[in-house]
Scaffold this motif. Structure first.
Motif, PDB file in Angstrom:
ATOM      1  N   GLY A 216      16.979   4.496  -2.110  1.00 39.95           N
ATOM      2  CA  GLY A 216      17.110   3.233  -1.855  1.00 39.95           C
ATOM      3  C   GLY A 216      16.771   3.719  -0.792  1.00 39.95           C
ATOM      4  N   ARG A 217      17.520   3.467   0.182  1.00 34.03           N
ATOM      5  CA  ARG A 217      17.194   4.074   1.578  1.00 34.03           C
ATOM      6  C   ARG A 217      16.038   4.903   1.874  1.00 34.03           C
ATOM      7  N   LEU A 218      15.309   5.925   0.414  1.00 31.22           N
ATOM      8  CA  LEU A 218      14.119   6.583   0.887  1.00 31.22           C
ATOM      9  C   LEU A 218      13.339   6.027   0.469  1.00 31.22           C
ATOM     10  N   LEU A 219      13.063   4.694  -0.032  1.00 31.13           N
ATOM     11  CA  LEU A 219      11.996   3.750  -0.475  1.00 31.13           C
ATOM     12  C   LEU A 219      11.697   3.176   0.874  1.00 31.13           C
ATOM     13  N   VAL A 220      13.181   2.331   1.284  1.00 36.26           N
ATOM     14  CA  VAL A 220      13.190   1.611   2.845  1.00 36.26           C
ATOM     15  C   VAL A 220      12.372   2.263   3.517  1.00 36.26           C
ATOM     16  N   ASN A 221      12.853   3.471   3.438  1.00 36.01           N
ATOM     17  CA  ASN A 221      12.150   4.659   4.877  1.00 36.01           C
ATOM     18  C   ASN A 221      10.987   5.135   5.178  1.00 36.01           C
ATOM     19  N   THR A 222      10.414   4.576   3.590  1.00 38.86           N
ATOM     20  CA  THR A 222       8.524   5.887   3.413  1.00 38.86           C
ATOM     21  C   THR A 222       7.793   4.302   3.500  1.00 38.86           C
ATOM     22  N   MET A 223       8.251   3.123   3.302  1.00 38.71           N
ATOM     23  CA  MET A 223       7.551   2.010   3.448  1.00 38.71           C
ATOM     24  C   MET A 223       6.446   1.803   4.704  1.00 38.71           C
ATOM     25  N   PRO A 224       7.298   2.248   5.751  1.00 36.95           N
ATOM     26  CA  PRO A 224       6.135   2.486   7.348  1.00 36.95           C
ATOM     27  C   PRO A 224       5.580   3.236   7.053  1.00 36.95           C
ATOM     28  N   VAL A 225       5.618   4.827   6.769  1.00 36.61           N
ATOM     29  CA  VAL A 225       5.007   6.250   6.674  1.00 36.61           C
ATOM     30  C   VAL A 225       3.681   5.596   5.590  1.00 36.61           C
ATOM     31  N   LEU A 226       4.078   4.989   4.453  1.00 36.50           N
ATOM     32  CA  LEU A 226       2.997   4.740   2.800  1.00 36.50           C
ATOM     33  C   LEU A 226       2.288   4.031   4.110  1.00 36.50           C
ATOM     34  N   MET A 227       1.878   2.738   4.704  1.00 34.80           N
ATOM     35  CA  MET A 227       1.091   1.564   5.489  1.00 34.80           C
ATOM     36  C   MET A 227       0.508   2.096   5.753  1.00 34.80           C
ATOM     37  N   ARG A 228       0.551   3.233   6.661  1.00 33.82           N
ATOM     38  CA  ARG A 228       0.007   3.970   7.830  1.00 33.82           C
ATOM     39  C   ARG A 228      -0.855   5.349   6.729  1.00 33.82           C
ATOM     40  N   ALA A 229      -0.735   5.227   5.726  1.00 36.49           N
ATOM     41  CA  ALA A 229      -0.945   6.579   5.304  1.00 36.49           C
ATOM     42  C   ALA A 229      -1.661   6.258   4.576  1.00 36.49           C
ATOM     43  N   LEU A 230      -2.002   4.618   3.912  1.00 34.48           N
ATOM     44  CA  LEU A 230      -2.788   3.697   3.320  1.00 34.48           C
ATOM     45  C   LEU A 230      -4.541   3.659   4.325  1.00 34.48           C
ATOM     46  N   SER A 231      -3.433   2.917   5.385  1.00 35.97           N
ATOM     47  CA  SER A 231      -4.774   2.816   6.584  1.00 35.97           C
ATOM     48  C   SER A 231      -5.479   4.075   7.016  1.00 35.97           C
ATOM     49  N   VAL A 232      -5.108   4.743   7.129  1.00 39.09           N
ATOM     50  CA  VAL A 232      -5.176   5.904   7.151  1.00 39.09           C
ATOM     51  C   VAL A 232      -6.977   6.800   6.446  1.00 39.09           C
ATOM     52  N   ILE A 233      -6.504   5.983   4.984  1.00 38.38           N
ATOM     53  CA  ILE A 233      -7.069   7.099   3.883  1.00 38.38           C
ATOM     54  C   ILE A 233      -7.906   5.651   3.588  1.00 38.38           C
ATOM     55  N   GLY A 234      -7.571   4.686   4.299  1.00 37.99           N
ATOM     56  CA  GLY A 234      -8.726   3.378   3.355  1.00 37.99           C
ATOM     57  C   GLY A 234      -9.873   3.417   5.062  1.00 37.99           C
TER      58      GLY A 234
END
Length: 309
Positions: A216-234
């Protein structure tokens, strides 16, 4: 009579085989068209989650559902008939329209890079926070998302149409409809998972199990990283796809220097890497297309900002 029945059954079997073969062709074409539009799809998945910013968690999924329906309406009721009309009445216009769309993708990606370098934001959260009426905020977010989706969906449909431009019109219609359904379901399914990831993580973090809390903590902490990664990849994918459209479009107008140079460089790089030939050739082609897209997009951004000033 039996011979007639056997002949009829043979005809039915032949038609069934033909239908199965056509279905396989349509499926393969739809898959190819969807893959060609991957850059726009990634950006669509990266862009949409920002439209649920400022909304209560219980309204996030209903909002995404509204946006998904709007996206499907854009594709099936407006863009698909327009694409088929162009294919039937003015096929010569497909390449110029596709290049205009490619230039737009390059512009949008370059604009994002420009804003990142200058600390700007196209959709500041402060503007969203100013809206106090939840219904008005919801309507505003849905309307904005559907407008943005119309542009991205138009590019997806144009890329898909260019992929199947040489097949019969009825097959084009099926492929475009299939691409519309699968891409809309895929994009907004991923978006729904992304926006609820933190809620899922918070729920798991309250469980007594240590493993559940860790995940659960991993998912919460991963969210901002995932959003930044998606933005860069996009952004990178838009430059690659948009630049590739422009480079290939030049060949249609007899301008072969840039496409042929990029092809020869990619082939040479691939041959130099032996077993990694295919991967290297693709990477060099994508990099070259991305550079071309960045140049074109940068020029458009510079011109538009000049006019703004």
């Amino acid at each position: 009579m039996p011979s007639g029945l056997i002949a009829l059954l043979d005809d039915v079997a032949g038609i069934a085989k033909l239908a199965a073969s056509s279905l396989d062709d349509v499926t393969a074409a739809a898959g190819k068209a969807g893959a060609k539009a991957a850059g726009v799809v990634i950006d669509d998945a990266a862009v949409t989650p920002r439209y649920v910013v400022g909304l209560t968690p219980d309204r996030e999924l209903p909002i995404i559902w509204k946006i998904a329906l709007g996206s499907l309406r854009n594709k099936l009721l407006f863009l698909l008939p327009a694409a088929l009309a162009i294919s039937a009445l003015a096929p010569w216009a497909l390449t110029p329209l596709l290049m205009v769309g490619g230039a737009y993708l390059c512009f949008e990606a370059s604009e994002k890079l420009f804003e990142a370098m200058h600390g700007g934001s196209e959709h500041p959260i402060e503007e969203i926070a100013e809206e106090t009426d939840p219904k008005a905020l919801e309507d505003r977010q849905v309307s904005g998302a559907i407008r943005t989706d119309f542009i991205l969906s138009g590019e997806i449909m144009a890329i898909a149409l260019a992929t199947v431009a040489d097949v019969p019109l009825w097959e084009q219609a099926i492929v475009l409809a299939a691409v519309s359904l699968f891409i809309t379901a895929g994009v907004y399914g991923v978006v729904a998972l992304i926006v609820k990831m933190d809620d899922i993580g918070l729920h798991m973090a309250t469980k007594p199990s240590a493993a559940s809390q860790t995940v659960g903590r991993l998912l919460v902490n991963t969210m901002p990283v995932l959003m930044r990664a998606l933005s860069v990849i996009g952004t990178a994918a838009m430059l690659w796809v948009g630049g590739g459209i422009l480079v290939h479009g030049l060949e249609s107008f007899g301008l072969h220097t840039i496409p042929e140079t990029l092809h020869h460089v990619a082939v040479a790089a691939g041959e130099a890497t032996g077993p990694l030939h295919a991967v290297t050739e693709w990477a060099v082609t994508a990099l070259g297309s991305g550079i071309a897209g960045l140049i074109v997009g940068g020029i458009i951004v510079a011109v538009l900002h000049k006019f703004k000033h």
